[in-house]
Every structure is written in C-alpha cells, then in structure tokens.
Design a protein around this motif. Structure first.
Motif, short mmCIF file in Angstrom:
data_model
loop_
_atom_site.label_atom_id
_atom_site.label_comp_id
_atom_site.label_asym_id
_atom_site.label_seq_id
_atom_site.Cartn_x
_atom_site.Cartn_y
_atom_site.Cartn_z
N MET A 97 0.84 -1.19 0.00
CA MET A 97 0.00 0.00 0.00
C MET A 97 0.87 1.23 0.00
O MET A 97 1.85 1.32 0.74
N THR A 98 0.54 2.19 -0.84
CA THR A 98 1.19 3.50 -0.84
C THR A 98 0.13 4.56 -0.56
O THR A 98 -0.92 4.59 -1.21
N VAL A 99 0.40 5.40 0.42
CA VAL A 99 -0.52 6.48 0.80
C VAL A 99 0.26 7.79 0.77
O VAL A 99 1.35 7.89 1.36
N TRP A 100 -0.27 8.79 0.09
CA TRP A 100 0.31 10.13 0.08
C TRP A 100 -0.21 10.87 1.31
O TRP A 100 -1.41 10.82 1.62
N LEU A 101 0.67 11.56 2.01
CA LEU A 101 0.34 12.06 3.34
C LEU A 101 -0.37 13.41 3.34
O LEU A 101 -1.17 13.68 4.24
N HIS A 102 -0.13 14.24 2.35
CA HIS A 102 -0.66 15.61 2.39
C HIS A 102 -1.64 15.88 1.26
O HIS A 102 -1.99 17.03 1.00
N GLU A 103 -2.06 14.84 0.59
CA GLU A 103 -3.15 14.89 -0.37
C GLU A 103 -3.85 13.55 -0.30
O GLU A 103 -3.26 12.54 0.11
#
Length: 239
Positions: free
Chosen positions: A49-55
């Motif tokens: 899983m990859t999650v972008w932190l500020h969008e």
C-alpha cells in the motif's frame, strides 16, 4: 492547535517530522466478515500500500492480477496495469454506492474505493486531525477496564473521502490511539468500533500495526463476535 491534539501528535512522532515526509508505504494483510457480505473473495496474501500524506491519494498492489494496481483520489477510482494501461475506472465513485445496504454486493471498483479511502484514513491518523478544514472537539472520556481514554470527535470536511463525516478517536494515557469509531455510510450506515494495538516505529513515526473493526453495539461497545475488517500492517517506511 487543540492542546490534547498537540500531545497526541507528539506521541506519534511529532508534526514537524510528519511534515518532512510525503508518502508512506506498508504491507497490509486484510480479512474479516465484511468482504463475504459483499460477495468478494478475501485471501491472506500481503499487498503493498502506498498512501500520500498531504493529499488524498492511495494505491495498492497487486489488485485483481499480479500486474495490476489501484489509483484512488476523491473524484476517481481506477484499476490499471503497472505500465499505466487502464483496466477500469469510475468518476465520482462515492455516488455508485447510493442505496447500498450492508449486504449489497460490491464490484472490484467498489472494493478499490473502500480500500483507498479507508487505509488512507488509517495511515494518516492522527495527523489528519490537524489538516486544513478539520474541526475537532474533546468529548466525554471513555472507561475501558482500569484505563480512562480521552476522546476527540472529528468533523471531516466534505472534500475528504472517508467512512463518514463525524468520527471519534480514543487515546490512552500515553496519548496513543486505542480505538476509532465511525459508521460505514457506503454500507448502509454500519456502525463500527475499530481497536488498534501493537505499535511500531518507522522513520520516527509511531503507528499501530493491528486494526480490528467490530460491529458497534447500542452501548457503544464493540461486538467481538462480529469482526468486520482486520488489517495487519508491516514493513512500514515513510519517504
């Protein structure tokens, strides 16, 4: 910033450190009874899983086939090949859940959307509580055994895709997350209490590696016999 939230963020690694990172990657293994209710096969294979932190953006690999991944944003969910070839997509994906109840079947795009909005929420907690547009207030504490947990109620802006617009976050005396309550509006308003445990530290950020979401009873307590979703998180890195 709310004084309690400041202590919570410090206990999870600190807001300044969080701001230095742009994304988090983790291996996840999921299970629980919700997927069977939705007519979906669930396995115990780990996925990345990859999650972008500020969008609000997330992706999981593999999805449906070894060479496929998802791409989630609030206004679009897609399944694509690793070279970017489109397999399927849906714009305004939340609208596709209109009229759904707890046992309404999901198609692969429904599942991809749920995975994206849910795991994005989990992997950005508690720092998402300080995002622009969020409103929080401390409500009555919760007694759990011989512990007293402080509770922040969060009011999410409509621009974020998440389980519901009002959610409760429970924190122990060490200011670490113990529990997360919400309703799954895309599944008929199913009430859930998610317990969190087994903290790890990755690149200075602390987060729970075990999440267990149970149906929530009228007394606000989790019904342990009704496990909706389990998530085990490992191999975490912030970049």
């Amino acid at each position: 910033m709310n004084a309690l939230l400041g202590k919570i963020l410090d206990s999870h690694g600190g807001a300044d450190r969080w701001k230095r990172y742009t994304e988090v990657k983790a291996s996840i293994v999921s299970g629980g009874g919700l997927f069977a209710l939705k007519g979906l096969r669930q396995d115990s294979d780990p996925r990345r899983m990859t999650v972008w932190l500020h969008e609000q953006r997330a992706s999981v690999l593999p999805f449906g086939a070894p060479d496929q991944r998802t791409m989630f944003t609030p206004d679009r969910i897609a399944i694509e090949k690793l070279d970017g070839t489109l397999v399927a997509e849906r714009y305004a994906p939340r609208d596709s859940f209109a009229g759904h109840q707890m046992n309404t079947p999901w198609d692969p795009l429904h599942r991809a959307y749920f995975n994206g909005e849910a795991v994005w929420t989990y992997l950005t907690t508690p720092f998402l509580l300080a995002m622009e547009g969020m409103r929080i207030e401390e409500i009555e504490p919760w007694t759990e055994g011989d512990e007293t947990w402080r509770v922040l109620r969060a009011y999410f802006p409509g621009s974020l895709e998440t389980h519901c617009l009002v959610q409760d976050f429970f924190f122990g005396e060490d200011f670490l997350l113990r529990r997360h309550d919400y309703t799954v509006t895309i599944a008929g308003g199913l009430a859930a209490a998610q317990l969190t445990s087994d903290y790890t530290e990755a690149n200075g950020i602390r987060l729970p590696t075990k999440r267990r979401a149970y149906a929530r009873g009228p007394d606000r307590r989790p019904i342990r016999e009704l496990l909706l979703v389990s998530i085990d998180i490992g191999d975490v890195s912030f970049e």
